[in-house]
Design an enzyme around this catalytic site. Structure first.
Site, PDB file in Angstrom:
ATOM      1  N   GLY A 167      38.464  43.170  51.483  1.00 44.62           N
ATOM      2  CA  GLY A 167      38.706  42.485  50.225  1.00 44.62           C
ATOM      3  C   GLY A 167      40.183  42.393  49.904  1.00 44.62           C
ATOM      4  N   HIS A 208      28.953  44.484  32.906  1.00 47.16           N
ATOM      5  CA  HIS A 208      29.450  43.229  32.364  1.00 47.16           C
ATOM      6  C   HIS A 208      28.410  42.665  31.407  1.00 47.16           C
ATOM      7  CE1 HIS A 208      31.353  39.357  31.957  1.00 47.16           C
ATOM      8  NE2 HIS A 208      32.360  39.758  32.708  1.00 47.16           N
ATOM      9  N   TRP A 218      34.755  37.237  44.472  1.00 48.61           N
ATOM     10  CA  TRP A 218      33.838  36.738  43.443  1.00 48.61           C
ATOM     11  C   TRP A 218      34.443  36.799  42.053  1.00 48.61           C
ATOM     12  CZ3 TRP A 218      28.049  38.315  44.394  1.00 48.61           C
ATOM     13  CH2 TRP A 218      27.707  37.979  45.711  1.00 48.61           C
ATOM     14  N   GLU A 234      38.876  49.093  44.282  1.00 48.67           N
ATOM     15  CA  GLU A 234      37.834  49.682  43.442  1.00 48.67           C
ATOM     16  C   GLU A 234      37.320  51.004  43.974  1.00 48.67           C
ATOM     17  OE1 GLU A 234      33.673  48.312  41.226  1.00 48.67           O
ATOM     18  OE2 GLU A 234      34.835  46.840  42.367  1.00 48.67           O
ATOM     19  N   HIS A 283      28.960  46.131  37.025  1.00 52.10           N
ATOM     20  CA  HIS A 283      30.003  45.196  37.426  1.00 52.10           C
ATOM     21  C   HIS A 283      31.198  45.852  38.106  1.00 52.10           C
ATOM     22  CE1 HIS A 283      32.468  41.613  37.274  1.00 52.10           C
ATOM     23  NE2 HIS A 283      33.370  42.203  36.510  1.00 52.10           N
ATOM     24  N   GLU A 314      41.248  37.731  27.085  1.00 45.49           N
ATOM     25  CA  GLU A 314      39.946  38.328  27.357  1.00 45.49           C
ATOM     26  C   GLU A 314      39.782  39.580  26.509  1.00 45.49           C
ATOM     27  OE1 GLU A 314      39.199  38.772  31.534  1.00 45.49           O
ATOM     28  OE2 GLU A 314      39.349  36.634  31.926  1.00 45.49           O
ATOM     29  N   ARG A 352      34.486  45.795  26.553  1.00 46.39           N
ATOM     30  CA  ARG A 352      33.279  45.439  27.307  1.00 46.39           C
ATOM     31  C   ARG A 352      32.121  46.387  27.067  1.00 46.39           C
ATOM     32  NH1 ARG A 352      35.037  43.328  33.349  1.00 46.39           N
ATOM     33  NH2 ARG A 352      35.685  41.244  32.698  1.00 46.39           N
ATOM     34  N   ARG A 404      37.411  49.828  31.732  1.00 41.15           N
ATOM     35  CA  ARG A 404      38.457  48.985  32.306  1.00 41.15           C
ATOM     36  C   ARG A 404      38.798  47.814  31.387  1.00 41.15           C
ATOM     37  NH1 ARG A 404      38.249  44.270  36.222  1.00 41.15           N
ATOM     38  NH2 ARG A 404      36.049  44.254  35.657  1.00 41.15           N
TER      39      ARG A 404
END
Length: 521
Positions: A15, A234, A46, A363, A339, A115, A280, A374
């Site tokens: 990744g 999420h 993604w 991660e 998530h 966000e 979140r 996070r």
């Protein structure tokens, strides 16, 4: 067992963190171990929202660090937050030079979205909701052009050679044959960049292969694991029955989309002053409660974004339409899905783990940046910053510039993992170690994980998964408070005072699991 020794740096993963580490190590020779075509099975590819960075003149790394601290609910290390946010702008410029086409304004500035829990619009985007895939495209093209990087596709790591203090190699099998006989590859240094653990949950936004194997490998080798209990859910995964669940990026809420219940009532203003842009964990629990009460929640983009969702957020639009939802005219059904794992292998600012010879980034690492929750779009940023940190530290210990390519001959055969047991493991995690937890459920989870593990004692792949699942559940049981993404219905309040990080070894987690087994009738 076949053993191969190479003077190359071995990077386990495919990744963003893995690819960026390889590029930052150039011209030092590396070999990347990728189970699939490079980048295709990575969570980073993604990612929709983008990369958080204080690029605007009205913003600052200090403000970004402050937001990171607040979102992390008292468990973020200030030194780490400042280290990462200060480096963020230079990584955006570096990615731009490497060919990432970030969205730009008419005067050439970066388009930035706001966000959740950010005090400013500082998320740099690519084609609306395609940041991850476009960044990976640019970096993979650069890797293919870099002669010092060898990529081995179709191989997967299943274990680390370790004496409990030092890592000296990695055990590999064929990714096409589950349970294939392993071979041992010993490199000059070893970088673990295998992604997180959220595929351990039945409801997840992560690719199928991302099931905590890397963290489990490191834990089984003796590495210390930090903040394992902190799993981020999420709040706006698209609830259409797909596995993994498609994602409705948080940028939609940044553009004004709202959450409504089955009656069309907007419920977040009743819960938090920041409404849909609350942290979140708060939004995820609100969505979870709506689901539990049968009021199927939805994300309404119709008034704030309207028909522009088709061009501004093409990935979201495509996921909706293939499931019979038209986001231009219909609310998007959503659910809370696993998530991002804030926990992982404990590392320092150089990316070093507690085991000599093993660096970890992305991660799979727990750097102290995310704390209990996070901050949105800090994940890709952390991967970039610590990939470079790993590369810089390794370069002080490895000085060669030429090495022959590694020739691997992976033997087929061995014992395969029962897919039904993987499914049972994922269901146990979702049911007992999910958005809302309690002591009884966590004890049941540990008991069920132990029973499943007992059927696969000869499968490194499954043992890696159960090791990580055990660490998450054990850390969650030990934390008798609610903090950030970790919510205990039997301990609904945080412990007064500053938050604390957790740290566990696998042996400690297994000892707790064994005690619970003895107490269970």
């Amino acid at each position: 067992m076949q053993t191969i020794e190479t003077p190359r740096v071995v990077i386990i993963g495919a990744g963003l963190a893995a690819v960026y580490t390889a590029l930052k190590l150039a011209p030092l020779p590396v070999v990347m171990i990728s189970p699939e075509q490079l980048g295709s099975g990575a969570s980073s590819a993604w990612a929709q929202g983008g990369v958080a960075a204080a690029m605007a003149r009205t913003d600052s790394p200090e403000a970004h660090a402050d937001d990171t601290m607040r979102a992390g609910a008292g468990s973020v290390l200030r030194e780490v937050a400042e280290f990462v946010t200060k480096a963020a702008p230079e990584h955006i410029l570096d990615l731009s030079e490497l060919g990432t086409g970030f969205d730009r304004t008419a005067d050439g500035g970066f388009v930035q979205s706001r966000e959740a829990a950010h005090s400013a619009a500082r998320v740099v985007r690519v084609k609306g909701d395609q940041a991850g895939s476009e960044i990976m495209r640019a970096l993979i093209e650069e890797v293919r052009r870099t002669p010092s990087v060898q990529v081995v596709e179709g191989a997967q790591a299943v274990g680390l050679e370790s004496d409990g203090a030092q890592v000296t190699g990695v055990y590999l099998t064929s990714a096409q044959a589950s349970g294939a006989q392993p071979m041992l590859l010993r490199g000059a240094a070893h970088v673990l960049a295998t992604g997180g653990s959220c595929g351990l949950y039945a409801q997840t936004t992560n690719p199928a292969r991302i099931r905590g194997q890397g963290i489990g490998m490191a834990a089984r080798a003796g590495a210390r694991i930090a903040d394992a209990e902190f799993v981020q859910f999420h709040p706006t995964a698209i609830d259409v029955g797909e596995d993994p669940t498609p994602l409705a990026t948080e940028a939609l809420r940044g553009e004004g989309a709202v959450l409504i219940d089955g009656d069309g009532h907007r419920f977040m203003p009743d819960i938090h002053p920041d409404a849909e842009l609350a942290p979140r964990d708060t939004v995820a629990r609100a969505v979870y409660v709506q689901m539990q009460t049968g009021k199927r929640p939805a994300l309404d983009t119709r008034h704030a974004i309207g028909a522009e969702i088709v061009t501004q957020f093409p990935s979201v639009t495509e996921a909706c339409k293939r499931n019979g939802v038209d986001p231009v005219t219909d609310p998007i059904p959503v659910t809370a899905s696993a998530h991002y794992h804030m926990g992982g292998v404990e590392t320092d600012l150089a990316g070093r783990s507690s085991l000599t010879g093993l660096w970890v980034c992305g991660e799979a690492a727990s750097t102290g940046l995310h704390g209990a929750n996070r901050l949105a779009s800090n994940g890709l940023l952390e991967a970039l910053v610590f990939a470079r940190s790993c590369a810089r530290d390794i370069a002080t210990q490895v000085s060669f510039e030429n090495a022959p390519e590694v020739e691997l001959s992976l033997v087929q055969g061995g014992n395969s993992v029962d897919v039904r047991d993987v499914t049972a493991l994922r269901e146990a995690m979702t049911e007992h170690v999910g958005v809302v937890r309690d002591e009884d459920g966590l004890r049941r989870a540990l008991t069920e994980i132990a029973a499943l593990e007992a059927r696969h004692t000869d499968s490194d792949l499954f043992l890696n998964m159960t090791a990580t699942a055990t660490l998450i559940a054990a850390a969650a049981l030990l934390r008798e408070e609610s903090r950030g993404a970790h919510y205990r219905s039997d301990f609904p309040d945080p412990i007064p005072g500053p938050g604390r990080r957790s740290a566990l070894t696998l042996s400690e987690a297994l000892a707790l699991r064994d005690r619970i087994a003895k107490d269970t009738p």
